[in-house]
Design a protein around this motif. Sequence first.
Motif, PDB file in Angstrom:
ATOM      1  N   ASN A 150      13.527  34.888  14.098  1.00 35.15           N
ATOM      2  CA  ASN A 150      14.404  34.975  15.304  1.00 35.15           C
ATOM      3  C   ASN A 150      13.631  34.700  16.633  1.00 35.15           C
ATOM      4  N   ASP A 151      12.580  33.928  16.563  1.00 31.22           N
ATOM      5  CA  ASP A 151      11.781  33.304  17.388  1.00 31.22           C
ATOM      6  C   ASP A 151      12.490  32.711  18.683  1.00 31.22           C
ATOM      7  N   GLU A 152      12.148  32.922  20.016  1.00 33.14           N
ATOM      8  CA  GLU A 152      13.070  32.688  21.042  1.00 33.14           C
ATOM      9  C   GLU A 152      12.930  31.112  21.095  1.00 33.14           C
ATOM     10  N   LYS A 153      12.059  30.526  20.586  1.00 35.15           N
ATOM     11  CA  LYS A 153      11.853  29.086  20.641  1.00 35.15           C
ATOM     12  C   LYS A 153      12.839  28.370  19.850  1.00 35.15           C
ATOM     13  N   ILE A 154      13.187  29.053  18.747  1.00 33.59           N
ATOM     14  CA  ILE A 154      14.425  28.380  17.828  1.00 33.59           C
ATOM     15  C   ILE A 154      15.912  28.751  18.152  1.00 33.59           C
ATOM     16  N   LYS A 155      16.327  27.642  18.953  1.00 36.06           N
ATOM     17  CA  LYS A 155      17.872  27.610  19.600  1.00 36.06           C
ATOM     18  C   LYS A 155      19.050  27.583  18.383  1.00 36.06           C
ATOM     19  N   LEU A 156      18.501  26.961  17.457  1.00 32.99           N
ATOM     20  CA  LEU A 156      19.546  26.627  16.399  1.00 32.99           C
ATOM     21  C   LEU A 156      19.133  26.176  15.090  1.00 32.99           C
ATOM     22  N   MET A 157      19.267  26.604  14.022  1.00 34.35           N
ATOM     23  CA  MET A 157      18.900  26.350  12.748  1.00 34.35           C
ATOM     24  C   MET A 157      20.294  26.117  11.872  1.00 34.35           C
ATOM     25  N   THR A 158      20.306  24.977  11.173  1.00 35.71           N
ATOM     26  CA  THR A 158      21.350  24.619  10.086  1.00 35.71           C
ATOM     27  C   THR A 158      20.513  24.338   8.863  1.00 35.71           C
ATOM     28  N   GLY A 159      21.538  23.996   7.888  1.00 36.78           N
ATOM     29  CA  GLY A 159      20.626  23.957   6.357  1.00 36.78           C
ATOM     30  C   GLY A 159      19.826  22.753   6.322  1.00 36.78           C
ATOM     31  N   ASP A 160      20.084  21.879   7.339  1.00 36.04           N
ATOM     32  CA  ASP A 160      18.910  20.490   7.138  1.00 36.04           C
ATOM     33  C   ASP A 160      17.953  20.290   8.363  1.00 36.04           C
ATOM     34  N   SER A 161      18.334  21.101   9.335  1.00 45.88           N
ATOM     35  CA  SER A 161      17.635  20.836  10.660  1.00 45.88           C
ATOM     36  C   SER A 161      17.549  22.172  11.639  1.00 45.88           C
ATOM     37  N   LEU A 162      16.437  21.955  12.560  1.00 45.70           N
ATOM     38  CA  LEU A 162      16.468  23.147  13.482  1.00 45.70           C
ATOM     39  C   LEU A 162      16.185  22.559  14.790  1.00 45.70           C
TER      40      LEU A 162
END
Length: 421
Positions: free
Chosen positions: A211-223
Motif C-alpha cells: 500500500n505504498d503511496e508510490k504504487i498508483k496501480l497494480m494489475t496481474g502483469d504490471s504496476l
Amino acid sequence: MSRALFSLAIPLIIHLLNKGDVKTVKVGSVKFLRESDTKQSRKIRLNELLLLFLRMLLLALIILYMAEPQWKRNVEKASLTYLIEPSLVDDETFMSFTDSLPQNNMRWFIEGFPEFEVEIDPKVNPNYWQLAQKLHEVHSDSIVVFTKGLVQGIKGTRPRISQKVHWIVVDNELEIDKYIAAKKVQDSVLLYKVSSSSLVTDLQKNVLSGNDEKIKLMTGDSLELEESGKTIKVPIVKNDTLKVTIAYDEYYQKEMQYFSASLEAVREYGMQEILLNRIDADAQFSEGRPMDLLIWLRNDKVPEIDLTTIAIKKDSLANTLLEKTESKNRYHLTGRLNIKNTIEENFTNELAKLLLEDDSLYQKMKGLDQRVMAEPELTTIVSNEGVDSQSFQSMDISPWIWLTIVLVLVLERILSKLKKQ
C-alpha cells in the motif's frame, strides 16, 4: 562432389544397355540394305550421341549447382577502411566527425560489412570478435574500427586474424537507471532496478509495502509507479521456481561443482529461484520426480524422459560446450569442464539461455549493460598463417548455372521429341 560426378556414368550405362536390345531379322540378302542405309544409320548414331551428351551435361550441371560454386576474381585492396558500429548513429558528435572521413572507405561494423550509405538497424549489438574473424571479407590493407566497446559484445575467445586492426573506443557517456521488473512477495513488492554506466552495472533491489503511496496501480502483469513526478510502468514477473536435478558419479564430480556454481550465478543474476537437487551414484534416480532440467553426469544410459536434459557426450569437434541435438529437449555437454573453458566459452551464459526465457530479468539486465572494454583489451591477435598477397572476391554463379540447366533441358526435350528417342 567428386563422388556425385560418378553418377554421370548412369546415362552412358543406359545408352549401352539399350544398344543391346536389338531384334535380328533373317533375310535372304542384305546386299542392297547395306548400300542404301549407310548415311541414315550414321545420322541416327550421331543423334544418339548428341542426346547422350546433352543428358550427361544436364546431370553434371545439376551436381555443380548443388555444390554452390563461387567464382573468385581479383579485387583491388583499399589502403584504409573505417568500420563503424551501428549504435554510434545516435552520437551526434561522432557522426559529425565522420563527415571528415572519406565516404567511399566507410562501412558498417555488422554482418557482411555493408556500405555506409546502406540503411541499418542502429539497435544491432555486434559480436566484436565474431566479426573480427570475418574481416578478411573487407579488402583493405589496414582497418580502423570505431566502436562503443561494450562488454556484452565480447563473446568467445580472442581471435587470430590476418589484418592489422586498430580499435578505437568512442566515449560512451550514456548512463541508464531503469526499473526492469517487480515481484509480489506476500504483502510487499520487490522492485528490481538496473543502474549502468561505462564503468559498472549494478542491480538494486528495493522492497515496498503493497500500500505504498508510490504504487498508483497494480494489475496481474504490471504496476504503475510514481517517482520524481513521473509515472513508470513496471512489468510483474512470476515467482515460479525452477527445479533442477544433477545426477552424477564420482568421475564427474568436478563437472557437478561447475554446474552448481553456474546455477547459483543464474539464480543470483537471473533473479530466478532455482531448487537444486543433487543425486550421487549411491542414490536412486526417480523419473517421476517433477523437474524442469535434468543434468546427467553419469556413464550409464540417459533416462528417456520428455524433459530438458543435458547429458555428457565428448566431442572434440564441437564448437560449444553445450550443443543442441536432433532429439527434442536434449543437449550434450561436449567436454570436461575446467576454469579456462567455462570462462572463455561463457558457460554460465549458455546455461542461462537454456533455462531462462527471452523476456527474463537476466536478458533485460544484459541488454542494458553499458560497461565498456578498454582499447588494449579489444586488441586482436595478428597471425600470418593463411595470408595471401592477392585479394579475392567471391561471386555466386549458381543463378547462371540454373539458367544453363533450363536451356540444356529445353534443347534435350526438343531433340528427343523430334527424333523420338
